[in-house]
Design an enzyme around this catalytic site. Structure first.
Site, PDB file in Angstrom:
ATOM      1  N   GLU A 244       0.580  -1.890   4.962  1.00 12.17           N
ATOM      2  CA  GLU A 244       0.489  -0.460   5.227  1.00 12.17           C
ATOM      3  C   GLU A 244      -0.953  -0.003   5.180  1.00 12.17           C
ATOM      4  O   GLU A 244      -1.754  -0.547   4.430  1.00 12.17           O
ATOM      5  CB  GLU A 244       1.263   0.311   4.158  1.00 12.17           C
ATOM      6  CG  GLU A 244       2.706  -0.084   4.094  1.00 12.17           C
ATOM      7  CD  GLU A 244       3.453   0.616   2.965  1.00 12.17           C
ATOM      8  OE1 GLU A 244       2.867   1.521   2.334  1.00 12.17           O
ATOM      9  OE2 GLU A 244       4.592   0.242   2.733  1.00 12.17           O
TER      10      GLU A 244
ATOM     11  N   CYS B 283      -7.074   4.521   3.838  1.00 11.73           N
ATOM     12  CA  CYS B 283      -6.658   3.695   2.716  1.00 11.73           C
ATOM     13  C   CYS B 283      -6.155   2.373   3.287  1.00 11.73           C
ATOM     14  O   CYS B 283      -5.256   2.356   4.131  1.00 11.73           O
ATOM     15  CB  CYS B 283      -5.549   4.425   1.950  1.00 11.73           C
ATOM     16  SG  CYS B 283      -4.926   3.472   0.575  1.00 11.73           S
TER      17      CYS B 283
ATOM     18  N   CYS C 142       1.473  -8.003  -3.673  1.00 11.98           N
ATOM     19  CA  CYS C 142       0.480  -7.947  -4.749  1.00 11.98           C
ATOM     20  C   CYS C 142       1.005  -8.752  -5.930  1.00 11.98           C
ATOM     21  O   CYS C 142       2.203  -8.746  -6.215  1.00 11.98           O
ATOM     22  CB  CYS C 142       0.252  -6.498  -5.187  1.00 11.98           C
ATOM     23  SG  CYS C 142      -1.064  -6.325  -6.408  1.00 11.98           S
TER      24      CYS C 142
ATOM     25  N   CYS D   9       2.120  -4.372 -11.607  1.00 13.58           N
ATOM     26  CA  CYS D   9       2.182  -3.057 -12.276  1.00 13.58           C
ATOM     27  C   CYS D   9       3.610  -2.520 -12.124  1.00 13.58           C
ATOM     28  O   CYS D   9       4.147  -2.476 -11.022  1.00 13.58           O
ATOM     29  CB  CYS D   9       1.171  -2.093 -11.653  1.00 13.58           C
ATOM     30  SG  CYS D   9      -0.508  -2.733 -11.717  1.00 13.58           S
TER      31      CYS D   9
ATOM     32  N   CYS E 266       4.686   0.248  -9.438  1.00 17.08           N
ATOM     33  CA  CYS E 266       4.105   0.178  -8.095  1.00 17.08           C
ATOM     34  C   CYS E 266       5.032  -0.584  -7.152  1.00 17.08           C
ATOM     35  O   CYS E 266       5.517  -1.668  -7.485  1.00 17.08           O
ATOM     36  CB  CYS E 266       2.750  -0.510  -8.160  1.00 17.08           C
ATOM     37  SG  CYS E 266       1.973  -0.728  -6.547  1.00 17.08           S
TER      38      CYS E 266
ATOM     39  N   CYS F  26       1.282   3.573  -2.167  1.00 16.67           N
ATOM     40  CA  CYS F  26       1.169   2.146  -2.081  1.00 16.67           C
ATOM     41  C   CYS F  26       2.486   1.372  -1.934  1.00 16.67           C
ATOM     42  O   CYS F  26       3.291   1.352  -2.852  1.00 16.67           O
ATOM     43  CB  CYS F  26       0.529   1.770  -3.407  1.00 16.67           C
ATOM     44  SG  CYS F  26      -0.459   0.360  -3.357  1.00 16.67           S
TER      45      CYS F  26
END
Ligand code: SAH
Length: 394
Positions: free
Chosen positions: A126, A139, A146, A150, A153, A370
């Site tokens: 994205e 962004c 990832c 976290c 997220c 995100c």
């Protein structure tokens, strides 16, 4: 521009056995005549100059080609009308400019636009364009997925698939640039999309070299380029050593290790002290004010005690704290704090003398946070709530 290195380095120039244009052979490619075109966004100026020289084209054409791509927003070689037809044809046979397809394009009523790009290998990433007064910020993602984990997220829920190449990072910037009106210019870049930029540092730095190159690239001042990290001390030191004076944002999210270990699991390997030490070294080297990001999770890290600890932690540092109310991710149990709780938290920090910023919400209606859109498209369509993109630079 830097020379790309590492596992994602560009492939060599197609050899003598290749058949220009064979990629479009009717009836489909065969083992003999298939030539995969080279992603030109992976190539540096010296590489393209060499390619031109090998084919007896003048060297200055390389600059023309890059300016068409990065500054004049061309998406085909055919559009490069001041190049000889023969050169355009050869470029078209050997290279591709854009390799991704746009799987989704969303517009928010506030001018924010978000792209979900499908990469050549099927991976999805994205990227977002934000319009804020005269600013045109983008962004950008650095990885497919990832690995940081976290807990709040969306990007990391399925782990990391791979690093993006230099070309894939640049492609996001160019595709977003193409959404601008002719009189609009990109002004800021934040590496705050999917992934951990410092876990893919060589490719991120290669791409940012092009982003800041005012002669052949996008010409965005490094002061207006932010790298956001979960906080990986050795990589922060590498970034400082690379002498790239980018703005550094560190995703802190908790004022003590006990809480941060729960919210940001990689913290168990580092601890907050080591991250702050690395941040101090970055500041000493670059003299750039740092930003600390703090996603406010209702009932978890928004207490008076957390605010007080944060004040203790950041006092005396030339830093800005960027407080971001949590954007709900479907399926996750976290809560956005009430507006009152946000206000109170802010007051406590200001009273403690901390430079604190609360960002305007952007892209509320298009899942601009995100990793949210990617998940949405992979699962049942459903309406998710708020989205917002945190901080940037001057
Ligand atoms: N890995 C890097 C950059 C990508 S995340 C980092 O950790 O900084 C960019 C920022 O968005 C981080 O501060 C991240 O914690 C924040 N973020 C992620 N999910 C969010 C959510 N659901 N709501 C609000 N902020 C979120």
């Amino acid at each position: 521009m830097n020379t790309t290195s590492g596992p994602n380095a560009p492939r060599p120039t197609p050899g003598a056995h290749s058949t220009p244009g064979a990629h479009s052979t009717p009836g489909g490619p065969t083992a003999v005549d298939t030539v995969e075109r080279i992603p030109i966004l992976d190539w540096t100026m010296p590489q393209l100059t060499q390619w031109l020289t090998d084919r007896s084209f003048p060297k200055f054409r390389a600059g023309q080609i890059f300016r068409w791509i990065y500054q004049r927003r061309a998406n085909t070689f055919e559009q490069m009308t001041d190049l000889p037809k023969e050169l355009r044809a050869q470029l078209d046979s050997a290279f591709e400019i854009f390799r991704s397809t746009t799987a989704a394009h969303q517009h928010s009523s506030d001018g924010t636009e978000k792209l979900l790009l499908q990469l050549a290998d099927g991976g999805r990433i994205e990227c977002v364009l934000l319009r804020d007064g005269p600013r045109r910020s983008i962004c950008v993602s650095s990885q497919v997925g990832c690995a940081m984990g976290c807990v709040f997220c969306a990007s990391g829920l399925d782990g990391v698939e791979r690093n993006l190449t230099r070309g894939e990072i640049l492609e996001q910037m160019l595709k977003l640039q193409q959404l601008l009106e002719p009189d609009e210019r990109l002004s800021h870049i934040v590496m705050m999309g999917m992934g951990e930029p410092l876990a893919n540092l060589p490719r991120v730095l290669d791409a940012l070299e092009v982003a800041k190159d005012s002669d052949l690239g996008l010409g965005i001042s490094p002061r207006r380029i932010t790298i956001s990290t979960v906080g990986l001390p050795p990589a922060i030191d590498k970034l400082a050593a690379a002498d790239a004076p980018y703005h550094l944002a560190i995703s802190l999210h908790a004022p003590n290790d006990e809480l941060r270990n729960r919210l940001v699991p990689v913290n168990k390997n580092t601890g907050i002290d080591a991250i702050l030490d690395a941040a101090d070294r970055y500041f000493d080297k670059t003299r750039r004010r740092l930003t600390f990001e703090y996603v406010l999770l209702g009932g978890l890290n928004d207490s008076v005690q957390c605010a007080r600890q944060l004040v203790q932690l950041l006092r005396g540092r030339t830093a800005m704290l960027n407080v971001i109310p949590y954007n709900p991710v479907p399926g996750l149990p976290y809560e956005t704090p009430s507006p009152d709780a946000v206000l109170q938290f802010r007051r406590n920090l200001l009273d403690g003398g901390i430079n604190v910023m609360f960002r305007q919400r952007k892209g509320d209606d298009i899942q601009a946070a995100c990793g949210q859109l990617r998940r949405l498209r992979e699962r049942e369509p459903q309406v998710v709530g708020i989205s917002q993109l945190p901080g940037s630079t001057t």
